[in-house]
Design a protein around this motif. Structure first.
Motif, PDB file in Angstrom:
ATOM      1  N   GLN A   1      21.521   4.369 -48.593  1.00  0.00           N
ATOM      2  CA  GLN A   1      21.274   4.120 -47.242  1.00  0.00           C
ATOM      3  C   GLN A   1      20.617   2.602 -47.374  1.00  0.00           C
ATOM      4  N   TYR A   2      20.075   2.380 -48.556  1.00  0.00           N
ATOM      5  CA  TYR A   2      19.430   0.965 -48.737  1.00  0.00           C
ATOM      6  C   TYR A   2      20.228   0.429 -49.848  1.00  0.00           C
TER       7      TYR A   2
ATOM      8  N   ARG B   1      22.809   4.018 -38.856  1.00  0.00           N
ATOM      9  CA  ARG B   1      21.244   4.200 -38.716  1.00  0.00           C
ATOM     10  C   ARG B   1      21.155   5.665 -38.507  1.00  0.00           C
TER      11      ARG B   1
ATOM     12  N   GLN C   1      19.634   8.037 -40.896  1.00  0.00           N
ATOM     13  CA  GLN C   1      18.289   8.124 -41.340  1.00  0.00           C
ATOM     14  C   GLN C   1      17.639   9.435 -41.544  1.00  0.00           C
ATOM     15  N   GLY C   2      16.925   9.630 -42.510  1.00  0.00           N
ATOM     16  CA  GLY C   2      16.133  10.853 -42.820  1.00  0.00           C
ATOM     17  C   GLY C   2      17.153  11.925 -43.411  1.00  0.00           C
ATOM     18  N   GLU C   3      18.230  11.644 -43.789  1.00  0.00           N
ATOM     19  CA  GLU C   3      19.075  12.816 -44.345  1.00  0.00           C
ATOM     20  C   GLU C   3      18.873  12.312 -45.976  1.00  0.00           C
TER      21      GLU C   3
ATOM     22  N   ARG D   1       7.457   8.794 -40.456  1.00  0.00           N
ATOM     23  CA  ARG D   1       8.125   9.739 -39.446  1.00  0.00           C
ATOM     24  C   ARG D   1       9.736  10.106 -40.042  1.00  0.00           C
ATOM     25  N   ARG D   2       9.823   9.956 -41.472  1.00  0.00           N
ATOM     26  CA  ARG D   2      11.303  10.403 -41.871  1.00  0.00           C
ATOM     27  C   ARG D   2      11.268  11.627 -41.538  1.00  0.00           C
ATOM     28  N   CYS D   3      10.244  12.475 -41.793  1.00  0.00           N
ATOM     29  CA  CYS D   3      10.124  14.197 -41.775  1.00  0.00           C
ATOM     30  C   CYS D   3      10.512  14.273 -40.383  1.00  0.00           C
TER      31      CYS D   3
ATOM     32  N   ALA E   1      12.363  12.830 -38.152  1.00  0.00           N
ATOM     33  CA  ALA E   1      13.707  12.684 -37.981  1.00  0.00           C
ATOM     34  C   ALA E   1      14.604  13.808 -38.717  1.00  0.00           C
ATOM     35  N   ALA E   2      14.385  13.883 -39.895  1.00  0.00           N
ATOM     36  CA  ALA E   2      15.039  15.040 -40.624  1.00  0.00           C
ATOM     37  C   ALA E   2      14.978  16.399 -39.774  1.00  0.00           C
TER      38      ALA E   2
ATOM     39  N   ALA F   1      17.120  16.238 -36.858  1.00  0.00           N
ATOM     40  CA  ALA F   1      18.913  16.181 -37.256  1.00  0.00           C
ATOM     41  C   ALA F   1      19.275  17.738 -37.668  1.00  0.00           C
TER      42      ALA F   1
ATOM     43  N   ALA G   1      14.139  20.313 -44.798  1.00  0.00           N
ATOM     44  CA  ALA G   1      14.650  18.986 -44.543  1.00  0.00           C
ATOM     45  C   ALA G   1      13.469  17.962 -44.452  1.00  0.00           C
TER      46      ALA G   1
ATOM     47  N   SER H   1      12.810  16.997 -48.169  1.00  0.00           N
ATOM     48  CA  SER H   1      13.986  16.152 -48.821  1.00  0.00           C
ATOM     49  C   SER H   1      13.775  14.758 -48.454  1.00  0.00           C
ATOM     50  N   ALA H   2      13.399  14.597 -47.076  1.00  0.00           N
ATOM     51  CA  ALA H   2      13.403  13.028 -46.429  1.00  0.00           C
ATOM     52  C   ALA H   2      12.018  12.255 -46.822  1.00  0.00           C
TER      53      ALA H   2
END
Lengths: 334, 366
Positions: free
Chosen positions: A222-223, A329, A332-334, B52-54, B56-57, B60, B183, B186-187
């Protein structure tokens, strides 16, 4: 030619004489500067005990450099009361011995020197050696490493020796007298001065031996890869403590500056890769050990936070690694 | 029924129901036995950076609706957000002793969940892997679980008119079943949420306390709180004294600043509700019979008493009438018809006067 040879030998002799003179002068100058308070410039703290000790068995004594501690106190506005907590400038071992004495409320010598944190008292809380030195590691220049560092004495044979070291010229008779607290002040100071002067700060491995920039690219996706300026970071850390005498005394290995980041392995100019222990796959990690991404982030972010490096903020991802143009984008987060 | 009788009945029925509920509580103590190998997550708030990645994960993986503001907007962490049916986890910013820290909110997956105990349709299950999962097929939408939860976690689909469900974090149970990690775990880029066996995590937490003295409060939130939770939280000391080991009172200030209550007690919340809610079927079955019976008995007693009183009054009246007739007949024989008529009139008037007096007296007394 003969003439020239004699001239040369004459010159050599003169040079030798000058060196000898200089050396003598230097030897005469081999004393510590006097203290402001008039106390001995350095003293040996022996493991004073009342029990008979014919073999002079005991922990190696500590040569305490009075002058540099006094200088530091003058500089930081501290008072003698920090150590001489009764207000009476006597030797520590007058009240605190190996076995403990009523005068010292049976606090043993070991306790009063090594207590990591002294409980707050109503009047004048004293410091132990360890508690005061620990406190110093909280200052900005030291905090980056010292808040992350997990220091253990278990696997370090030199741990105690940083302080518990004495000149080899000390005889067993002197040690015996020291333990019995009968060594003359003059002899004590001579031993202490000799030990203190023998102490030389170690020179670290030069950051030039390490790569200039390290591309951290094993997690690319991702980056883009993060280009870590290893040399800048190493120089910056060394520069900040270059005048710090406490760091000079306690950083005893050439690799001391390396082992906070390159931790849990012997200091080396060719350290193992982070990936060896920190798998990129989180599932392969036991809970106590962060996976690779977290391992990087924790070291970078915590050090920046503790050394009060204002930027980048921990959430400004693209400052260290650019967003990959291919990564959408939505991932993101996966 | 007079008041004394009513109170007596109420008291006796209360004792009966109390005895019954005690028996119920003894019969069903722990529905979900503690599983030594269950999973958990250790949330280290000293590490969380509030990215806030968690969130978003979670969105999803669980196909939740996108929030109004994108996950890249980190300003929303300044609000004290709650988890809802649409956002099963949120990260908020808290000030601990004046320094900013972040905490992730989600279901704590209690060892003995209060939501499960409160649910009378048994929608909630504590699985051996540690997850507290909800199956909405039986849900009647009573929202008792939302009231019972000490962490305000279950969220209700208020926007749905037809068959709204209660939704909350599932510990990513479908992923766990596949051998994957939740999730959010992992994020997380900084290992602020560490997944592992609950017993291992407690050891990891204690080691962090030892390795970094002064960094953490000396208390693992969720090790014992509310009877123990699968998700546990470490609080920063932020300059405060870390305090003695495992003392919720000395650590309460810092945890309170993180929005966590250390006074939930070590007893599972569920134990408080099993007894009362276990008695609900008993109440439904027995109370109508009990109170109906009591009502019937008193009504019958009243009817019998009234009938006997009336009978007595009637017989008394009959007796008076008979005596009066005999007296008048006697007067007629001796004094003649006119005297008998006068006597009858006088007696009738006297009787009427007395009756009215009695009635007045009764009205006064009654």
């Amino acid at each position: 030619m003969r003439k020239g040879k004699s001239l040369l030998s004459l010159a050599a002799m003169v040079a030798a004489a000058v060196v000898c003179l200089l050396y003598q002068g230097a030897a005469r100058a081999d004393t510590l500067e006097p203290t402001d308070s008039g106390a001995p410039s350095a003293i040996v703290i022996f493991p004073v005990g009342e029990k008979p000790n014919p073999a002079a068995a005991g922990m190696a004594p500590v040569a305490y450099n009075h002058v540099i501690h006094e200088k530091w106190m003058n500089r930081t506005g501290k008072e003698c009361m920090v150590c001489h907590h009764t207000g009476d400038p006597v030797a520590c071992t007058e009240c605190h011995t190996v076995e403990g004495k009523a005068e010292g409320k049976f606090y043993t010598l070991q306790q009063v020197m090594h207590t990591p944190k002294v409980r707050q008292r109503k009047e004048n809380t004293p410091s132990s050696c360890v508690s005061c030195h620990k406190e110093q590691t909280k200052q900005r220049d030291c905090a980056g490493c010292h808040t992350q560092l997990v220091q253990t004495r278990d696997d370090d044979p030199n741990w105690c020796r940083v302080c518990h070291t004495i000149t080899p010229s000390m005889t067993r008779a002197q040690m015996q007298k020291g333990i019995a607290n009968t060594l003359s002040a003059r002899q004590n100071e001579v031993l202490a001065t000799e030990t203190a002067l023998a102490r030389k700060p170690v020179s670290y491995w030069s950051p030039l031996m390490a790569p200039y920039k390290v591309s951290i690219d094993s997690l690319k996706g991702q980056y883009e890869a993060a280009l870590f300026n290893h040399r800048h970071h190493a120089f910056s850390l060394a520069d900040r403590i270059s005048t710090n005498r406490l760091a000079g005394a306690f950083h005893t290995s050439q690799g001391t500056m390396c082992v906070t980041c390159h931790h849990n392995s012997p200091a080396s100019t060719t350290p193992p890769k982070c990936l060896n222990c920190h798998s990129a796959d989180l599932k392969r990690m036991s809970p106590g050990r962060p996976a690779l991404m977290a391992a990087f982030h924790l070291q970078c972010m915590n050090c920046h936070k503790d050394m009060k490096v204002g930027r980048p903020r921990s959430t400004d991802c693209a400052t260290c690694h650019k967003i990959a143009p291919t990564a959408a984008r939505t991932t993101q987060g996966e | 029924m007079n008041r004394r009788k009513f109170l007596a009945f109420l008291g006796s029925s209360g004792v009966v129901s109390a005895l019954a509920s005690v028996r119920v509580a003894e019969a069903a103590p722990h529905v979900f036995p503690y599983n030594e190998n269950s999973f958990g997550v250790l949330h280290d708030t000293t590490r969380c950076i509030g990215c806030r990645r968690c969130e978003a994960a979670c969105q999803a993986v669980n196909n939740l609706p996108m929030p109004e503001k994108p996950f890249t907007d980190l300003e929303v962490t300044n609000e004290r957000r709650r988890v809802t049916a649409k956002a099963w986890t949120v990260v908020n910013k808290y000030e601990v002793n004046g320094q900013p820290f972040f905490r992730k909110l989600q279901c704590f997956h209690c060892n003995d969940p209060a939501c499960a105990a409160a649910c009378f349709t048994k929608c909630y299950t504590k699985l051996p892997d540690g997850a507290v999962v909800y199956d909405g097929s039986q849900c009647v939408g009573c929202r008792y679980c939302m009231v019972a939860c000490p962490f305000n976690v279950p969220g209700f689909q208020y926007n749905l008119a037809w068959d709204p469900l209660v939704l909350k974090c599932t510990f990513c149970e479908p992923l766990l079943k596949q051998g994957k990690l939740p999730a959010c775990v992992s994020a997380c880029p900084v290992d602020a949420i560490t997944f592992g066996r609950r017993s291992d995590l407690i050891r990891v937490a204690r080691r962090r306390f030892d390795d970094h003295p002064g960094k953490y409060m000396n208390y693992i939130y969720g090790e014992h709180d509310a009877g123990g939770t699968a998700w546990m939280v470490l609080a920063p000391a932020a300059g405060a004294n870390p305090g003695p080991v495992d003392n919720p009172d000395t650590a309460s200030k810092e945890f309170k600043q993180l929005g966590l209550d250390t006074h939930l007690g070590n007893q599972p919340m569920a134990e408080l509700t099993y007894g009362a809610l276990g008695a609900v079927p008993m109440i439904v079955a027995f109370w109508p019979v009990l109170f109906g019976g009591a009502y019937a008995i008193t009504k019958r007693r009243e009817a019998i008493a009234k009938a006997s009183v009336e009978e007595a009054a009637k017989s008394a009246k009959d007796d008076i009438t008979a005596a009066m007739d005999a007296a008048i007949r006697k007067i007629e024989e001796t004094e003649g018809q006119a005297a008998a008529d006068r006597a009858r009139r006088a007696m009738t008037e006297a009787l009427k006067a007395r009756e009215s007096q009695d009635r007045q007296g009764e009205a006064h007394n009654g």
